[in-house]
Write a protein that holds these residues in place. Structure first.
Motif, PDB file in Angstrom:
ATOM      1  N   LEU A  75      65.393  62.066  -1.349  1.00 17.79           N
ATOM      2  CA  LEU A  75      64.656  60.902  -0.867  1.00 17.79           C
ATOM      3  C   LEU A  75      65.126  59.734  -2.110  1.00 17.79           C
ATOM      4  CD1 LEU A  75      61.139  61.472  -0.102  1.00 17.79           C
ATOM      5  CD2 LEU A  75      63.083  60.937   1.393  1.00 17.79           C
ATOM      6  N   ALA A  76      65.502  60.294  -3.046  1.00 21.08           N
ATOM      7  CA  ALA A  76      65.854  59.192  -4.320  1.00 21.08           C
ATOM      8  C   ALA A  76      67.136  58.440  -4.032  1.00 21.08           C
ATOM      9  CB  ALA A  76      65.858  59.924  -5.563  1.00 21.08           C
ATOM     10  N   GLN A  77      68.146  59.151  -2.971  1.00 18.35           N
ATOM     11  CA  GLN A  77      69.361  58.592  -2.569  1.00 18.35           C
ATOM     12  C   GLN A  77      69.259  57.606  -1.672  1.00 18.35           C
ATOM     13  OE1 GLN A  77      72.043  59.373  -4.590  1.00 18.35           O
ATOM     14  NE2 GLN A  77      70.879  60.654  -5.769  1.00 18.35           N
ATOM     15  N   VAL A  78      68.198  57.307  -1.000  1.00 21.67           N
ATOM     16  CA  VAL A  78      68.287  56.475   0.038  1.00 21.67           C
ATOM     17  C   VAL A  78      67.839  54.986  -0.396  1.00 21.67           C
ATOM     18  CG1 VAL A  78      66.922  55.884   2.086  1.00 21.67           C
ATOM     19  CG2 VAL A  78      67.326  58.191   1.719  1.00 21.67           C
ATOM     20  N   SER A  79      68.834  53.953   0.107  1.00 21.86           N
ATOM     21  CA  SER A  79      68.527  52.714  -0.256  1.00 21.86           C
ATOM     22  C   SER A  79      68.166  51.889   1.142  1.00 21.86           C
ATOM     23  CB  SER A  79      69.994  52.252  -0.972  1.00 21.86           C
ATOM     24  OG  SER A  79      70.714  51.915   0.313  1.00 21.86           O
ATOM     25  N   GLU A  80      68.115  50.596   0.953  1.00 20.00           N
ATOM     26  CA  GLU A  80      67.636  49.765   2.071  1.00 20.00           C
ATOM     27  C   GLU A  80      68.946  49.422   3.187  1.00 20.00           C
ATOM     28  OE1 GLU A  80      68.732  45.389  -0.107  1.00 20.00           O
ATOM     29  OE2 GLU A  80      66.617  46.009   0.423  1.00 20.00           O
ATOM     30  N   ARG A  81      70.109  50.058   2.689  1.00 21.17           N
ATOM     31  CA  ARG A  81      71.347  49.813   3.450  1.00 21.17           C
ATOM     32  C   ARG A  81      71.630  51.390   3.972  1.00 21.17           C
ATOM     33  NH1 ARG A  81      75.917  49.501  -0.678  1.00 21.17           N
ATOM     34  NH2 ARG A  81      77.180  49.290   1.343  1.00 21.17           N
ATOM     35  N   THR A  82      71.000  52.375   3.553  1.00 27.86           N
ATOM     36  CA  THR A  82      71.366  53.690   4.373  1.00 27.86           C
ATOM     37  C   THR A  82      70.917  53.781   5.889  1.00 27.86           C
ATOM     38  OG1 THR A  82      70.723  54.518   2.049  1.00 27.86           O
ATOM     39  CG2 THR A  82      71.033  56.035   3.994  1.00 27.86           C
ATOM     40  N   ARG A  83      71.914  53.889   6.763  1.00 21.51           N
ATOM     41  CA  ARG A  83      71.689  54.374   8.293  1.00 21.51           C
ATOM     42  C   ARG A  83      71.458  55.733   8.628  1.00 21.51           C
ATOM     43  NH1 ARG A  83      74.040  50.684  11.421  1.00 21.51           N
ATOM     44  NH2 ARG A  83      73.167  52.129  12.992  1.00 21.51           N
ATOM     45  N   LEU A  84      72.399  56.391   7.976  1.00 19.37           N
ATOM     46  CA  LEU A  84      72.316  57.855   8.487  1.00 19.37           C
ATOM     47  C   LEU A  84      72.668  58.833   7.070  1.00 19.37           C
ATOM     48  CD1 LEU A  84      72.516  59.628  10.885  1.00 19.37           C
ATOM     49  CD2 LEU A  84      74.920  59.612  10.833  1.00 19.37           C
ATOM     50  N   VAL A  85      71.827  59.900   7.104  1.00 21.59           N
ATOM     51  CA  VAL A  85      72.043  60.723   6.335  1.00 21.59           C
ATOM     52  C   VAL A  85      72.477  62.342   6.923  1.00 21.59           C
ATOM     53  CG1 VAL A  85      70.753  62.217   4.244  1.00 21.59           C
ATOM     54  CG2 VAL A  85      70.138  59.873   4.732  1.00 21.59           C
ATOM     55  N   LEU A  86      73.495  62.876   6.201  1.00 17.22           N
ATOM     56  CA  LEU A  86      74.021  64.205   6.890  1.00 17.22           C
ATOM     57  C   LEU A  86      73.022  65.194   5.963  1.00 17.22           C
ATOM     58  CD1 LEU A  86      75.743  66.253   8.294  1.00 17.22           C
ATOM     59  CD2 LEU A  86      77.602  65.647   6.366  1.00 17.22           C
ATOM     60  N   LEU A  87      72.525  66.147   6.581  1.00 21.54           N
ATOM     61  CA  LEU A  87      71.714  67.059   6.044  1.00 21.54           C
ATOM     62  C   LEU A  87      71.997  68.477   6.628  1.00 21.54           C
ATOM     63  CD1 LEU A  87      67.777  65.355   5.993  1.00 21.54           C
ATOM     64  CD2 LEU A  87      69.527  65.776   4.062  1.00 21.54           C
ATOM     65  N   SER A  88      72.305  69.338   5.695  1.00 19.19           N
ATOM     66  CA  SER A  88      72.541  70.839   6.239  1.00 19.19           C
ATOM     67  C   SER A  88      71.264  71.604   6.231  1.00 19.19           C
ATOM     68  CB  SER A  88      73.659  71.613   5.542  1.00 19.19           C
ATOM     69  OG  SER A  88      74.881  71.134   5.640  1.00 19.19           O
ATOM     70  N   HIS A  89      70.940  72.023   7.199  1.00 17.76           N
ATOM     71  CA  HIS A  89      69.693  72.852   7.337  1.00 17.76           C
ATOM     72  C   HIS A  89      69.834  73.943   6.167  1.00 17.76           C
ATOM     73  CE1 HIS A  89      65.866  74.249   9.724  1.00 17.76           C
ATOM     74  NE2 HIS A  89      65.697  74.428   8.563  1.00 17.76           N
ATOM     75  N   VAL A  90      70.938  74.612   6.312  1.00 16.43           N
ATOM     76  CA  VAL A  90      71.307  75.439   5.060  1.00 16.43           C
ATOM     77  C   VAL A  90      72.720  74.989   4.696  1.00 16.43           C
ATOM     78  CG1 VAL A  90      71.916  77.859   4.358  1.00 16.43           C
ATOM     79  CG2 VAL A  90      70.146  77.362   6.420  1.00 16.43           C
ATOM     80  N   THR A  91      72.976  74.742   3.359  1.00 15.62           N
ATOM     81  CA  THR A  91      74.362  74.008   2.726  1.00 15.62           C
ATOM     82  C   THR A  91      75.182  75.419   2.943  1.00 15.62           C
ATOM     83  OG1 THR A  91      73.823  74.539   0.619  1.00 15.62           O
ATOM     84  CG2 THR A  91      73.151  72.439   1.379  1.00 15.62           C
ATOM     85  N   SER A  92      76.408  75.235   3.350  1.00 11.84           N
ATOM     86  CA  SER A  92      77.397  76.136   3.081  1.00 11.84           C
ATOM     87  C   SER A  92      77.918  76.730   2.044  1.00 11.84           C
ATOM     88  CB  SER A  92      78.722  75.590   3.967  1.00 11.84           C
ATOM     89  OG  SER A  92      79.850  76.556   4.265  1.00 11.84           O
ATOM     90  N   PRO A  93      78.515  75.965   1.067  1.00  8.15           N
ATOM     91  CA  PRO A  93      78.982  76.435  -0.199  1.00  8.15           C
ATOM     92  C   PRO A  93      77.883  77.091  -0.951  1.00  8.15           C
ATOM     93  CG  PRO A  93      79.943  74.350   0.202  1.00  8.15           C
ATOM     94  CD  PRO A  93      78.878  74.711   1.174  1.00  8.15           C
TER      95      PRO A  93
END
Length: 431
Positions: free
Chosen positions: A159-177
């Motif tokens: 949440l801290a990374q989102v700005s008013e310019r953010t359109r899309l966030v890529l989120l892994s349900h489970v991150t790979s590495p």
């Protein structure tokens, strides 16, 4: 082919390993990378191939759709939602590329796409290319691995990374590495309240986590069936939120792309994704068989249904992590609530005096320690460097080992890995 006995000197797998075509000479602790399909499901896939070759015209005009619907219905029964919610693509990365392809006309200068450094590299590359083509900005952000990782910490970090310019966030349900379970069920609605949509890469989630689409409604969600559903390779599922489907299309358009309805009255959305040209679709058909086969195999070990599989694998991977942590003298930094059926553990840092030599060794993996574990001990398990290093930054001596747990694994295999690791880490310092 089935194997009842391990290769000489190798630890015994679970008795359920007889249902999988794994090489007994290999201690396979890397289900998370490509999965492993049960023998009985591979046999069903062979039957579908025979059916295809027996009468190809009927197969591609009728049977293909009937078998596709069978798998779609099995997915809906398992995860909730309606069968028409789900369409098939060859793999999760293709699904990410398809979502971005549909969004390209809407992106431009001033728009921002974001993702964690821990996201799968191929997906980050797709986002980066989209930004370059549209004038949008693509930005990655770190997830700190220097303190205990909890669901709340991950929620606040995103949440801290989102700005008013953010359109899309890529989120892994489970991150790979890093194998972190992100709290996507909380993040998706919280981000949408801020006007930001989510593309959830669930490649590792269904089959290793209790995923349900009865109340969870992200803009885009996709996953690989060959991982924790244990289907044959070459099939993934994509779910697009209902209000976004009318104009959502595959990257490859088939002969029937001009039609509003398809075989059996299916929607244009389903029709276009169900057939995108002549191909071997048998892995898709076998998804229904895999969804049915895995609980039957699990029942032999006393595990009831998918819930039992998920609980067993979660408990086993935590036990494996404990065995490794005790042997290596390292502290796990990930809350068990952020772990599904794969887990990472930090390895002892490489001393500064050894960085250049160990960091530059040739490898077919991410680090030559994995080559050594495979070559000298027959253990297949990933050794990762941090996400920034995988992205091209200089090796800083920080590495992680990532273990998986599936029905065919045993505690004995993790103890064998611990001994092999200690031997190889000592060899590295002596070299």
């Amino acid at each position: 082919m089935t194997h009842d006995h391990p290769h000489a000197g190798r630890p015994h797998p679970s008795p359920l390993a007889r249902h999988f075509p794994l090489d007994p000479a290999v201690v396979f602790l890397n289900h998370g990378s490509f999965g492993c399909c049960p023998n009985q499901v591979l046999e069903k896939q062979a039957e579908y191939r025979d059916l295809m070759e027996a009468e190809p015209v009927r197969f591609f005009n009728q049977t293909l759709y009937e078998l596709t619907d069978r798998s779609r219905e099995a997915i809906a029964r398992t995860l909730g939602g309606a069968p028409e919610d789900f369409v098939f693509v060859p793999n999760a990365t293709t699904g990410v590329a398809t979502v971005i392809d549909n969004l390209l006309p809407t992106l431009g200068p001033g728009d921002e796409l974001i993702a964690a450094v821990d996201e799968y590299p191929a997906c980050r590359h797709i986002f980066e290319r989209a930004a370059g083509r549209t004038g949008a900005t693509f930005r990655t952000f770190p997830i700190s691995h220097d303190r205990t990782i909890t669901p709340e910490m991950l929620f606040d970090t995103v949440l801290a990374q989102v700005s008013e310019r953010t359109r899309l966030v890529l989120l892994s349900h489970v991150t790979s590495p890093s194998a972190l379970v992100l709290p996507v069920e909380r993040l998706v609605p919280a981000l949408r309240e801020r006007g930001v949509e989510c593309l959830v890469d669930g490649a590792h989630a269904p089959g290793s986590l209790p995923v349900s689409f009865r109340d969870f409604d992200p803009a885009y969600y996709l996953w690989n069936c060959h991982k924790w559903f244990c289907s044959p390779k070459g099939v993934a599922v994509m779910r697009v939120r209902a209000d976004l489907r009318a104009t959502f299309r595959p990257m490859v358009l088939s002969n029937e792309a001009h039609l509003d309805r398809g075989y059996g009255g299916r929607s244009k959305y389903s029709n276009e994704f169900d057939y995108v040209g002549t191909d071997d679709y048998t892995a898709r058909f076998a998804v229904a068989d895999a969804i049915g086969a895995m609980p039957r195999i699990a029942a032999e070990g006393g595990h009831a249904g998918w819930a039992g599989i998920i609980a067993h694998n979660h408990g086993l991977v935590l036990r494996g992590r404990e065995i490794l942590a005790d042997a290596l003298g390292v502290e796990p930094r990930i809350d068990p609530a952020c772990i599904a059926a794969i887990a990472t553990l930090p390895l002892p840092d490489v001393p500064e005096s050894h960085l250049e030599r160990l960091g530059s060794r040739p490898t077919i993996y991410a680090d030559a320690l994995q080559d050594a574990l495979v070559g000298r001990h027959g253990v297949q398990v990933p050794v990762w460097r941090t996400g920034s290093q995988l992205g091209g930054d200089r090796f800083d001596g920080r590495r992680y080992i990532r273990i998986s747990a599936q029905l065919y694994n045993s505690e004995e295999q993790y103890r064998f890995l611990a001994r092999a690791l200690l031997e190889e880490l000592e060899r590295e310092l002596a070299g």
